[in-house]
Design a protein around this motif. Structure first.
Motif, mmCIF file in Angstrom:
data_model
loop_
_atom_site.group_PDB
_atom_site.id
_atom_site.type_symbol
_atom_site.label_atom_id
_atom_site.label_comp_id
_atom_site.label_asym_id
_atom_site.label_seq_id
_atom_site.Cartn_x
_atom_site.Cartn_y
_atom_site.Cartn_z
ATOM 1 N N GLU A 1 0.158 4.296 -0.620
ATOM 2 C CA GLU A 1 -0.426 5.541 -0.028
ATOM 3 C C GLU A 1 -0.257 5.510 1.365
ATOM 4 O O GLU A 1 -0.095 6.694 1.884
ATOM 5 C CB GLU A 1 -1.912 5.427 -0.308
ATOM 6 C CG GLU A 1 -2.619 6.848 -1.310
ATOM 7 C CD GLU A 1 -4.249 6.646 -1.284
ATOM 8 O OE1 GLU A 1 -4.442 7.970 -1.457
ATOM 9 O OE2 GLU A 1 -4.632 5.886 -1.249
ATOM 10 N N ASP B 1 0.892 -1.209 0.033
ATOM 11 C CA ASP B 1 -0.140 -0.020 0.097
ATOM 12 C C ASP B 1 0.797 1.146 0.088
ATOM 13 O O ASP B 1 1.278 1.644 0.971
ATOM 14 C CB ASP B 1 -0.866 0.035 1.250
ATOM 15 C CG ASP B 1 -2.063 1.198 1.169
ATOM 16 O OD1 ASP B 1 -1.763 2.222 0.377
ATOM 17 O OD2 ASP B 1 -2.934 0.959 2.083
ATOM 18 N N ARG C 1 0.713 8.911 3.507
ATOM 19 C CA ARG C 1 -0.357 10.074 3.431
ATOM 20 C C ARG C 1 -1.415 9.934 4.117
ATOM 21 O O ARG C 1 -2.091 10.848 4.628
ATOM 22 C CB ARG C 1 -0.510 10.369 1.896
ATOM 23 C CG ARG C 1 0.593 10.879 1.309
ATOM 24 C CD ARG C 1 0.391 11.314 -0.305
ATOM 25 N NE ARG C 1 -0.408 10.367 -0.943
ATOM 26 C CZ ARG C 1 0.121 9.383 -1.640
ATOM 27 N NH1 ARG C 1 1.479 9.311 -1.782
ATOM 28 N NH2 ARG C 1 -0.459 8.498 -2.465
#
Length: 324
Positions: free
Chosen positions: A24, A22, A118
């Motif tokens: 992000e 992942d 993020r």
């Protein structure tokens, strides 16, 4: 002398590895699948582990074999990903037989990577399931899976794989996810600890250190204090008993201490899982000695490969970046 192995050649027949990444959230999961079962053990040396189903791996306990090992980011939240691996195995009828159906045995361990991406999205059930679906006979190394958001002593950590073929025909491999408090390199010289163990072909990964500008004083103040752990899985095709698999895990821990300084700290959750794909009848003590010695060397090489093959992330330089 044993033959050093890496890449696909290092992976044992009957064992597959899959990642869920992942980018992000800068986290992920890595699963080691042994669907037909393998004798399992674990040795925990760090003082801050996050684990699941590790008590059953004690030699005196009932269950002999596991169907998978999960290494995952997300701190304690990430332990949910083991449910996804269990789902994958249950769909295929793999697990410990009980009157109510098979129960897949999936010991798991986590590393801390919260807050590095993020968004906040620790690996969950779907992450474990997707990692299992992705499992194959080629293993991507670097900033993937459980190593996606990993940091090793201030530089980017990640996933690494290394192995050996012993003269007597047995194979040993190590898969690591490196997220250590300690540094994997000497801050005065930039030299990686343990790099003498790298095979000649692997030395092509080493950077030119002529431009390295070390700051030895930084070593007194480790990066990301309290957000650390190095996880490893060592596996062999030798028919180890459960007690011998435990000894293999204990000996393999030396590989962490050779590659990372300091290791096994109060703020790391360092641990090593051991898997034996043989019939579990046991081997002679000298054979176990050799397997354990090369397991430690494989762990060291796998840690070095993880650091060398990981690229930078926002706010986290790659080891190669320190060389100008």
């Amino acid at each position: 002398m044993a033959e050093a192995l890496w890449g696909k050649a290092a992976l044992l027949p009957g064992l597959r590895v899959g990642h869920f990444t992942d980018l992000e959230a800068l986290t992920g999961s890595t699963v080691v699948l042994v669907e037909e079962g393998a004798v399992g053990a674990v040795d925990v040396r760090g003082a801050a582990p996050g684990t699941r189903e590790t008590d059953l791996l004690s030699p005196e306990n009932t269950v002999e074999k596991v169907q998978a090992i999960l290494l995952t980011g997300g701190s304690a939240f990430g332990l949910r990903a083991a449910d996804g691996v269990m789902r994958y195995l249950a769909e295929r009828g793999k697990g410990f037989p009980t009157p109510g159906g098979v129960v897949p045995i999936v010991p798991a361990a986590v590393l801390y990577d919260l807050g590095r991406g993020r968004i906040h999205r620790p690996p969950g059930v779907e992450a474990g399931y997707q990692a299992a679906l992705a499992a194959g006979e080629r293993v991507e190394e670097g900033s993937v899976g459980a190593g996606t958001g990993a940091v090793a002593g201030g530089v980017k950590g990640g996933v690494g794989l290394a192995g050996y073929l012993l003269e007597e025909g047995h194979r040993i491999m190590a898969l690591v996810a490196v997220n250590s408090l300690g540094r994997p390199f000497d801050p005065q010289t930039g030299r990686l600890y343990g790099e003498d163990l790298l095979a000649e072909e692997e030395r092509a990964l080493l950077p030119d250190r002529s431009r390295y500008q070390g700051r030895p004083e930084d070593y007194r103040y480790p990066f990301l204090f309290g957000q650390n752990t190095t996880l490893a899985v060592v596996a062999t095709d030798a028919p180890l008993s459960k007690a011998q698999a435990k000894r293999l895990a204990i000996m393999a821990q030396d590989g962490i201490a050779r590659a990372i300084r300091p290791a096994h700290t109060p703020l790391d959750g360092d641990l090593v899982f051991a898997l034996a794909l043989g019939e579990g009848k046991g081997v002679a003590p000298y054979t176990l000695l050799r397997l354990g010695a090369y397991a430690a060397d494989a762990v060291t090489r796998a840690i070095l490969r993880a650091v060398l093959l990981s690229g930078s992330a926002p706010g986290i330089p790659a080891y190669q970046d320190l060389m100008g």
